[in-house]
Design a protein around this motif. Structure first.
Motif, mmCIF file in Angstrom:
data_model
loop_
_atom_site.group_PDB
_atom_site.id
_atom_site.type_symbol
_atom_site.label_atom_id
_atom_site.label_comp_id
_atom_site.label_asym_id
_atom_site.label_seq_id
_atom_site.Cartn_x
_atom_site.Cartn_y
_atom_site.Cartn_z
ATOM 1 N N HIS A 1 0.837 -1.205 0.000
ATOM 2 C CA HIS A 1 0.000 0.000 0.000
ATOM 3 C C HIS A 1 0.869 1.251 0.000
ATOM 4 N N VAL A 2 0.379 2.283 -0.670
ATOM 5 C CA VAL A 2 1.011 3.603 -0.647
ATOM 6 C C VAL A 2 -0.073 4.623 -0.355
ATOM 7 N N VAL A 3 0.209 5.522 0.573
ATOM 8 C CA VAL A 3 -0.653 6.683 0.817
ATOM 9 C C VAL A 3 0.093 7.897 0.278
ATOM 10 N N TYR A 4 -0.471 8.523 -0.740
ATOM 11 C CA TYR A 4 0.194 9.626 -1.437
ATOM 12 C C TYR A 4 -0.576 10.917 -1.154
ATOM 13 N N SER A 5 0.064 11.836 -0.461
ATOM 14 C CA SER A 5 -0.518 13.162 -0.205
ATOM 15 C C SER A 5 0.159 14.153 -1.138
ATOM 16 N N SER A 6 -0.636 14.862 -1.931
ATOM 17 C CA SER A 6 -0.094 15.710 -2.988
ATOM 18 C C SER A 6 -0.740 17.085 -2.977
ATOM 19 N N CYS A 7 0.044 18.097 -3.339
ATOM 20 C CA CYS A 7 -0.498 19.452 -3.521
ATOM 21 C C CYS A 7 -0.531 19.813 -5.007
ATOM 22 N N ASN A 8 -0.289 18.826 -5.876
ATOM 23 C CA ASN A 8 -0.246 19.088 -7.314
ATOM 24 C C ASN A 8 -0.727 17.841 -8.055
ATOM 25 N N ALA A 9 -1.978 17.859 -8.500
ATOM 26 C CA ALA A 9 -2.548 16.674 -9.142
ATOM 27 C C ALA A 9 -1.872 16.337 -10.461
ATOM 28 N N GLN A 10 -1.243 17.312 -11.105
ATOM 29 C CA GLN A 10 -0.558 17.020 -12.362
ATOM 30 C C GLN A 10 0.647 16.106 -12.135
ATOM 31 N N THR A 11 1.471 16.424 -11.138
ATOM 32 C CA THR A 11 2.609 15.541 -10.860
ATOM 33 C C THR A 11 2.144 14.251 -10.198
ATOM 34 N N LEU A 12 1.053 14.305 -9.437
ATOM 35 C CA LEU A 12 0.492 13.074 -8.870
ATOM 36 C C LEU A 12 0.080 12.123 -9.992
ATOM 37 N N MET B 1 -7.181 22.992 1.543
ATOM 38 C CA MET B 1 -6.166 23.539 2.438
ATOM 39 C C MET B 1 -5.969 25.039 2.235
ATOM 40 N N PHE B 2 -6.284 25.529 1.027
ATOM 41 C CA PHE B 2 -5.970 26.924 0.679
ATOM 42 C C PHE B 2 -7.170 27.611 0.023
ATOM 43 N N PRO B 3 -8.216 27.924 0.795
ATOM 44 C CA PRO B 3 -9.367 28.629 0.210
ATOM 45 C C PRO B 3 -8.957 29.953 -0.436
ATOM 46 N N GLN B 4 -9.749 30.373 -1.400
ATOM 47 C CA GLN B 4 -9.557 31.605 -2.175
ATOM 48 C C GLN B 4 -8.457 31.488 -3.221
ATOM 49 N N THR B 5 -7.861 30.317 -3.341
ATOM 50 C CA THR B 5 -6.842 30.075 -4.360
ATOM 51 C C THR B 5 -7.158 28.773 -5.087
ATOM 52 N N THR B 6 -6.426 28.503 -6.145
ATOM 53 C CA THR B 6 -6.620 27.262 -6.889
ATOM 54 C C THR B 6 -5.887 26.088 -6.254
ATOM 55 N N HIS B 7 -5.178 26.332 -5.151
ATOM 56 C CA HIS B 7 -4.370 25.286 -4.533
ATOM 57 C C HIS B 7 -5.207 24.410 -3.605
ATOM 58 N N TYR B 8 -4.696 23.220 -3.300
ATOM 59 C CA TYR B 8 -5.433 22.214 -2.534
ATOM 60 C C TYR B 8 -4.446 21.157 -2.054
ATOM 61 N N GLU B 9 -4.946 20.207 -1.305
ATOM 62 C CA GLU B 9 -4.216 18.975 -1.001
ATOM 63 C C GLU B 9 -5.140 17.831 -1.399
ATOM 64 N N VAL B 10 -4.570 16.762 -1.945
ATOM 65 C CA VAL B 10 -5.361 15.575 -2.256
ATOM 66 C C VAL B 10 -4.601 14.365 -1.739
ATOM 67 N N ILE B 11 -5.314 13.487 -1.050
ATOM 68 C CA ILE B 11 -4.700 12.280 -0.503
ATOM 69 C C ILE B 11 -5.310 11.078 -1.203
ATOM 70 N N THR B 12 -4.437 10.153 -1.604
ATOM 71 C CA THR B 12 -4.857 9.003 -2.418
ATOM 72 C C THR B 12 -4.300 7.713 -1.829
ATOM 73 N N LEU B 13 -5.142 6.680 -1.776
ATOM 74 C CA LEU B 13 -4.704 5.362 -1.316
ATOM 75 C C LEU B 13 -4.431 4.478 -2.526
ATOM 76 N N LEU B 14 -3.244 3.901 -2.591
ATOM 77 C CA LEU B 14 -2.860 2.988 -3.668
ATOM 78 C C LEU B 14 -2.723 1.580 -3.105
ATOM 79 N N GLU B 15 -3.222 0.596 -3.840
ATOM 80 C CA GLU B 15 -3.146 -0.813 -3.438
ATOM 81 C C GLU B 15 -2.544 -1.619 -4.578
#
Length: 371
Positions: A324-335, A355-369
């Motif tokens: 398993h991998v838990v991947y936390s990313s702030c950039n879905a393109q590189t993710l 994580m960053f309201p009022q901007t286009t930025h975010y965090e996304v967490i993904t579970l890989l199996e």
């Protein structure tokens, strides 16, 4: 959220200002889904307050000794004062006036970018959940350090004060040299009943409430996978590692790796306080650590910068046998790029965190199996 600075054209850093918050979140999730995969089990987005959420202020100092500005610089290099920015909670905003007065009291000449003269470049302030503050003065040299030390009582009850030395004229926030001026050297960030110790040059997420949700989500997935061993790569101050170390009845072997020695020192302090004898942290390059290891753990957590984990680490994970991998990313393109390099590790669940309201930025967490 309404912002007078944005409306007046003074500051346009918040590019989504005026867009309803719910629309911001929906648009971010739609963009991430398009890159990462709509077929995943997408959990509801984590949404916190749309204003007064930042626990850190990076204030560029401009103006003069008698009338300093704390905020940003305009295109000509002149200071723009943003002490009333709505992104900061009152506990953080209240210190700005004190700091502006301190500039004159300690004779900290604001750095003038066009002429490359002056001493004080930035003031960085971090707010802990208990209201304690860390203040860092970013200076061109050590010329004014003694004056800052002399006038420290004027700042009031500040937990940590330091001088950061940035002699070069370049567009970075801070330098490599840090001089701690108070007895305390760490700020305690209590998150989900865990005390994370933050030293001056350590990274911490700027939205404490959403960061707490991020750690809870990772811990839930890790507990479900029930690994006996895990790595936390790009571990920072150890947030993921310490949340995922397991309870007293099911402790795990955990290794945290981070390039910043300051962050590792912070993580080690937290770990020692918690008495986790099966958790260790070390300073080093995450990719090189993985490539040099003789055995792989059951689960790996990665939380890389915007550039992602890159082809070498992705290739190692692909061939490692890690379940398993838990991947936390702030950039879905590189993710998305990294996921494509690990076809044997199938993304199954994901969650957007605003994580960053009022901007286009975010965090996304993904579970890989592993398939």
């Amino acid at each position: 959220m309404q912002c007078s600075y944005y409306d007046a054209g003074v500051c346009r850093s918040c590019t989504l200002m005026g867009v309803p918050h719910a629309t911001q979140v929906a648009d971010k999730e739609a963009g991430v889904r398009a890159l990462v995969g709509a077929h995943l089990d997408w959990l509801p987005p984590v949404v916190g307050p749309e204003s007064a959420f930042r626990n850190k202020a990076k204030m560029v100092v401009g103006g003069t000794l008698d009338a300093p500005t704390l905020g940003i610089l305009d295109r000509a290099g002149a200071g723009v004062d943003l002490q009333g920015c709505g992104l900061y909670p009152p506990e953080l905003s209240r210190i700005f006036g004190v700091l502006a007065s301190f500039v004159g009291l300690a004779r900290l000449q604001p750095y003038d970018v066009p002429t490359r003269t002056g001493e004080l470049k930035n003031i960085l302030v971090t707010l802990a959940p208990d209201g304690a503050l860390m203040v860092r003065f970013v200076l061109r040299s050590q010329e004014s350090v003694a004056r800052i030390r002399k006038h420290l009582p004027a700042l009031g009850d500040i937990a940590v004060v330091s001088a950061n030395i940035l002699p070069e004229h370049k567009a970075v926030v801070e330098g490599s040299q840090e001089i701690v001026l108070t007895e305390r050297a760490t700020l305690t960030m209590r998150v989900n009943d865990i005390d994370l110790h933050l030293r001056p040059q350590s990274f911490f997420q700027t939205n404490t409430e959403v960061a707490a949700a991020l750690y809870r989500q990772a811990a839930a997935w890790v507990d479900e996978a029930a690994p006996s061993s895990l790595w936390d790569l790009y571990c920072g101050v150890g947030g993921f590692a310490l949340h995922c170390a397991g309870g007293p009845t099911a402790p795990r072997d955990v290794v945290g790796i981070e390039i910043s020695a300051e962050a590792i020192a912070s993580a080690q302090t937290s770990c020692a306080e918690l008495g986790l004898d099966r958790v260790r942290f070390a300073a080093g390059d995450a990719t090189q650590f993985a490539l040099a290891s003789s055995a792989a753990p059951d689960l790996v957590i990665v939380n890389p910068p915007r550039r992602g984990i890159g082809p070498e680490l992705a290739g190692w994970l692909e061939s490692s046998g890690v379940r398993h991998v838990v991947y936390s990313s702030c950039n879905a393109q590189t993710l998305a790029r990294d996921l494509a390099a690990m076809p044997s590790l199938r993304p199954t669940r994901a969650r957007l965190l605003d994580m960053f309201p009022q901007t286009t930025h975010y965090e996304v967490i993904t579970l890989l199996e592993r398939r």
